[in-house]
Design an enzyme around this catalytic site. Structure first.
Site, PDB file in Angstrom:
ATOM      1  N   ARG A 114      -4.819   7.918 -39.402  1.00 18.20           N
ATOM      2  CA  ARG A 114      -5.674   6.939 -40.077  1.00 18.20           C
ATOM      3  C   ARG A 114      -5.047   6.455 -41.374  1.00 18.20           C
ATOM      4  O   ARG A 114      -5.330   5.349 -41.829  1.00 18.20           O
ATOM      5  CB  ARG A 114      -7.059   7.553 -40.316  1.00 18.20           C
ATOM      6  N   LYS A 153       0.277  22.334 -38.197  1.00 14.10           N
ATOM      7  CA  LYS A 153      -0.351  22.624 -36.919  1.00 14.10           C
ATOM      8  C   LYS A 153       0.075  24.006 -36.407  1.00 14.10           C
ATOM      9  O   LYS A 153       1.130  24.517 -36.785  1.00 14.10           O
ATOM     10  CB  LYS A 153       0.066  21.572 -35.877  1.00 14.10           C
TER      11      LYS A 153
END
Length: 492
Positions: A350, A276
């Protein structure tokens, strides 16, 4: 906080501060009229002279002499008649925001007779207790100089009766507030302290505090044996081992199917190899707020003790880059046997959830609701107000939407049509873990839906609601109110 109900006339109840509401126009609640009569028309004069407008959330605090109350706090209830739930919540936040910094130790709250659209007295009393707990919250454990704690320690709630139903409503509101505080504590704790093993220990502490909760912790060796390679691919680059945390609340009949909550517990999300940007990365400690909300809901249930069975599952891992980290392009086999091409290691939520959702199937659940700070795309779609809701069952979705409305913790349903599933097609595996920029929240939910075909399932994307940034940065405790309302709606 100590809460009591009192159905006597206001003039017969002593307190450091009496709180009543004043609308911008129209009839006053009976409690405001009674207070005005006891004060010889003082409130009427204040409104007439413009000292209190009645605008929703406006407040006026005045000292009193020769009265059962040392102070009077007037709060505006707005121009709606009946008052909307959002306006009523704003009123309560204003009240307890003012009281928490004041000198009053004991407040008499006479706000349960306000006319709120479609809501009864029990709902209002419950929300008052919950908002009181929310406004009292402090997170000061890591400050060298402790901030002063709120003075307010006792609340008397003016009510029509002091019966079992209304007492239970107040207790439920207080319990939800406690659950939200736990959720906020876990979310706000720095990631050098809050790692998967620490979360697991906290679950054990919860089961020691409440004997109605039973906790089981699965380590990486056990998860590997179960085939949870998708979850383990996320923790592969971290020195902190993953944990699967299972908390069982058994308040119903032994053979009654449980409702299952599944929380994403990424205790810090660097993005892994798909790193990130540095700006704002400190807020990635909040990537475990889905897990934290499961903790909070379980704590609330342990206090309320409803006659039902609930399982809380937390998939806890830390996502870090290193020589052992999962690479973009790696393929793993999930617990379900389906293979996943990992194209972006920052789409890790996920990957832990899919194995936890497969594990949830072992309980033959009545319903499964997963909660996750899953996608930035949901913030683009819904902002910071609504939880994103996805489901493979319309009845379940409607029930969650209704709970969100009742709990002032609203959600908005988005589709997971089959047409979106093709965005997850992979040339090399059964699926890939990202679907591109278009409909990012929807394709993330579509990914999860592939692991939930055997039961009724809903997904709450709380990336926009779980915390706030800026000067008031911190976890919000959402969606604990929605979850608890949903679960309690099944109790007969």
């Amino acid at each position: 906080m100590n809460y009591t109900l009192n159905s006597k006339s206001l003039a017969d109840i002593k307190a450091d501060c009496l709180v009543v509401s004043v609308p911008e126009k129209g009839d006053w609640p009976a409690s405001t009229a009674a207070a005005d009569a006891a004060l010889n028309g003082m409130i009427k004069d204040l409104q007439k002279n413009g000292d209190i407008s009645g605008k929703a959330g406006s407040t006026l605090l005045l000292p009193l002499a020769g009265q059962p109350w040392a102070r009077l706090l007037l709060v505006g209830s707005g121009s709606e008649s009946p008052q909307g739930t959002a306006s009523y919540r704003k009123l309560l936040n204003a009240v307890f925001g003012r009281l928490k910094d004041g000198p009053s130790k004991h407040a008499l709250i006479a706000l349960a007779d306000n006319d709120v659209k479609d809501q009864d007295e029990a709902w209002k009393l419950s929300l008052i207790a919950r908002i009181a707990e929310e406004q009292q919250y402090r997170f000061t454990g890591f400050k060298s100089t402790k901030a002063p704690q709120p003075t307010l320690a006792r609340i008397t709630l003016a009510a029509s009766a002091n019966n079992k139903t209304l007492k239970a409503a107040v207790s439920a509101g207080e319990a939800i507030g406690h659950g939200m505080s736990l959720t906020r504590d876990l979310g706000n704790t720095p990631p050098n302290v809050c790692h998967p093993t620490w979360l697991a220990e906290h679950a054990k502490s919860l089961s020691k505090e409440f004997d109605v909760i039973k906790t089981e912790i699965l380590d990486e060796k056990q998860m590997k044996k179960l085939g949870m390679n998708s979850l383990l691919s996320v923790s592969a680059g971290s020195e902190q081992p993953a944990r699967l945390i299972v908390m069982e609340y058994r308040g119903g009949k032994a053979k009654e199917k449980p409702h299952v909550l599944v929380g994403k517990g990424i205790t810090f999300d660097s993005g892994g190899i798909s790193l990130k940007p540095g700006e704002g990365m400190d807020e990635m400690k909040y990537d475990m707020c889905g897990a934290a909300s499961v903790f909070g809901a379980m704590r609330a249930l342990a206090e309320i003790k409803p006659a039902m069975n609930v399982i809380g599952i937390v998939a806890a891992a830390e996502n870090m880059p290193s020589g052992t980290a999962t690479r973009p392009g790696d393929i793993v086999t999930s617990m379900s046997g389906q293979t996943i091409e990992i194209l972006n290691t920052d789409a890790e939520g996920r990957l832990v959830l899919c194995d936890a959702l497969t594990y949830a199937g072992k309980y033959d659940p009545e319903t499964v609701v997963d909660v996750a700070t899953l996608t930035g795309a949901v913030i683009v779609a819904l902002g910071k107000e609504a939880n994103g809701l996805f489901s493979n069952n319309d009845e379940l979705a409607q029930r969650l939407l209704q709970s969100g409305n009742r709990a002032c913790d609203r959600a908005w349903q988005l589709p997971i049509w089959d047409e979106y599933q093709s965005q997850l097609d992979s040339n090399f595996a059964d699926m890939q873990n990202i679907g591109g920029r278009p409909a990012g929240s929807i394709t993330a939910a579509c990914f999860l839906s592939r692991f939930t075909k055997d039961y009724r399932w809903a997904h709450l994307d709380i990336a926009g609601t779980a915390w706030v940034s800026g000067k008031d940065k911190g976890a919000t405790g959402r969606p604990v109110p929605l979850l608890v309302d949903y679960l309690l709606s099944h109790v007969q």
